[in-house]
Design an enzyme around this catalytic site. Structure first.
Site, mmCIF file in Angstrom:
data_model
loop_
_atom_site.group_PDB
_atom_site.id
_atom_site.type_symbol
_atom_site.label_atom_id
_atom_site.label_comp_id
_atom_site.label_asym_id
_atom_site.label_seq_id
_atom_site.Cartn_x
_atom_site.Cartn_y
_atom_site.Cartn_z
ATOM 1 C CG HIS A 1 -1.678 -1.041 1.198
ATOM 2 N ND1 HIS A 1 -2.165 -1.963 2.443
ATOM 3 C CD2 HIS A 1 -2.505 -2.038 0.171
ATOM 4 C CE1 HIS A 1 -3.037 -2.840 2.194
ATOM 5 N NE2 HIS A 1 -3.356 -2.753 0.901
ATOM 6 C CG HIS B 1 0.954 -3.707 5.191
ATOM 7 N ND1 HIS B 1 0.129 -3.159 4.280
ATOM 8 C CD2 HIS B 1 1.493 -4.903 5.101
ATOM 9 C CE1 HIS B 1 0.175 -4.245 3.479
ATOM 10 N NE2 HIS B 1 1.176 -5.148 3.844
ATOM 11 C CD GLU C 1 -0.922 -3.282 9.491
ATOM 12 O OE1 GLU C 1 -0.777 -2.202 9.176
ATOM 13 O OE2 GLU C 1 -1.525 -4.044 8.473
ATOM 14 C CD GLU D 1 -0.428 0.574 4.436
ATOM 15 O OE1 GLU D 1 0.280 -0.356 4.455
ATOM 16 O OE2 GLU D 1 -1.835 0.470 4.473
#
Length: 375
Positions: free
Chosen positions: A166, A259, A335, A169
């Site tokens: 993504h 991410h 994350e 990010e």
């Protein structure tokens, strides 16, 4: 006044820019997609004057809950990014700011430019133990580059790390930069230990097209790459197709996919408990890795994160689940927050590029705890 986003990863639409206290903006959607959240633009104006910037229509953004308690970042030199007073009110993000220079940049998070990405690739390949390989090209014709670090042999584990599926990010590539600087330091004991036991295959940017275009979540065709791992194609998702084929060619014993999460103000991991082949061995590997990371850095926690998948109900289009299932390997999604780490708040910088960089180094060190048990 003038506002522009006509540069690498720029994204903003100017609705009104006549009064410093009434600047009206919107965020452009990813190409051929409904996703939007990433912004990056430059304001040219009179310094030491109060400005009020409104970014509107955010109820329709990809993650509206991501705006709660969020603070935008700004920079005068595009090197140091600091948090600025920001509030969210009924679909509008409002930035109140008095610039000290005539030109100031604003962004959703500290950008990681395509030029910096290229610098990272070619800095890395200058080391004798690193080889840069172009796996193919993206839809916009950019290189899909993988770094191989270490000399392959049958007894060495294959550890894969991918980042920035993504593109908005950006903390993911800051993470990889920190990890690479540690791994390629010939005086670092963690690196020496790991490279005696493993070869690393690292893709610092899985989505260079989306990165340059200023996308939040998709590639040039508006495709979310982290939902393509079951059936990738050269027509829609060449980035995944090329990397997955390379994984199958060289093998894989561990996988980290890096991410950022828009809403949760924590660092956490999402594992493979829902994949069909999940067993006691994978559970032990996951727990060993998490425990090591908890010991190494207070930036990491395991209390807050995503709900765990029920047994057999993992989404096998997601990278970590698909790879974990195919290779029967430890596979985690890592994350980081766009906001701040609520457990260690920093009023000036929040979660930042520098903290992402350090977290990458700490995560590399944690791999030592599992490397001997990966097979």
């Amino acid at each position: 006044m003038n506002i522009t986003s006509n540069f690498d990863s720029g994204n903003i639409k100017v609705i009104a820019c006549e009064s410093p206290l009434d600047i009206q903006l919107e965020i452009n959607k990813d190409n051929q997609s409904a996703f939007f959240q990433w912004f990056h633009f430059r304001l040219e104006t009179t310094p030491f004057v109060e400005h009020c910037l409104h970014i509107n229509n955010l109820k329709e953004s990809a993650y509206p809950e991501g705006w709660d308690d969020y603070q935008a970042v700004a920079s005068y030199d595009r090197q140091t990014w600091f948090r600025v007073p920001t509030r969210y009110d009924n679909g509008t993000l409002i930035i109140d700011f008095e610039p000290e220079c005539s030109q100031v940049f604003f962004a959703y998070f500290a950008p990681y430019s395509y030029e910096r990405h290229l610098d990272l690739i070619y800095w890395a390949q200058s080391h004798a133990i690193c080889d840069a390989e172009n796996l193919g090209t993206t839809l916009d014709g950019r290189d899909m580059t993988m770094l191989r670090i270490g000399e392959p042999s049958a007894d060495k584990k294959a550890i894969w790390i991918t980042a920035r599926q993504h593109p908005g990010e950006t903390m993911a590539e800051w993470f990889v930069e920190g990890l690479l600087h540690k791994l390629l330091d010939d005086e670092d004991p963690h690196a020496a230990k790991l490279l005696s036991k493993a070869v690393f295959y690292i893709v610092p940017n899985m989505n260079p097209d989306g990165s340059v275009r200023g996308h939040l979540r998709t590639n040039a065709a508006g495709v979310n790459l982290n939902r393509e791992w079951a059936t990738p194609s050269m027509d829609q998702s060449p980035e995944v197709y090329l990397v997955l084929n390379k994984m199958r060619e060289v093998g894989l014993d561990m996988y980290l996919d890096i991410h950022g999460d828009e809403a949760l103000p924590y660092n956490f991991v999402a594992g493979g408990e829902g994949i069909p082949s999940y067993d006691a061995r994978l559970e032990d590997l996951e727990n060993t890795f998490k425990d090591a990371l908890l010991t190494i850095t207070p930036e990491f926690q395991d209390e807050f994160g995503y709900d765990k998948d029920a047994p057999g109900e993992a989404n096998l289009t997601v990278a970590s689940c698909a790879v974990g299932e195919e290779f029967k390997a430890l596979a985690y999604t890592v994350e980081m927050p766009f906001k701040d780490n609520a457990n260690l708040p920093d009023i000036d910088y929040g979660w930042s590029d520098r903290r992402s960089y350090q977290f990458g180094q700490d995560t590399l060190a944690a791999i030592i705890a599992v490397v001997d048990k990966l097979r």
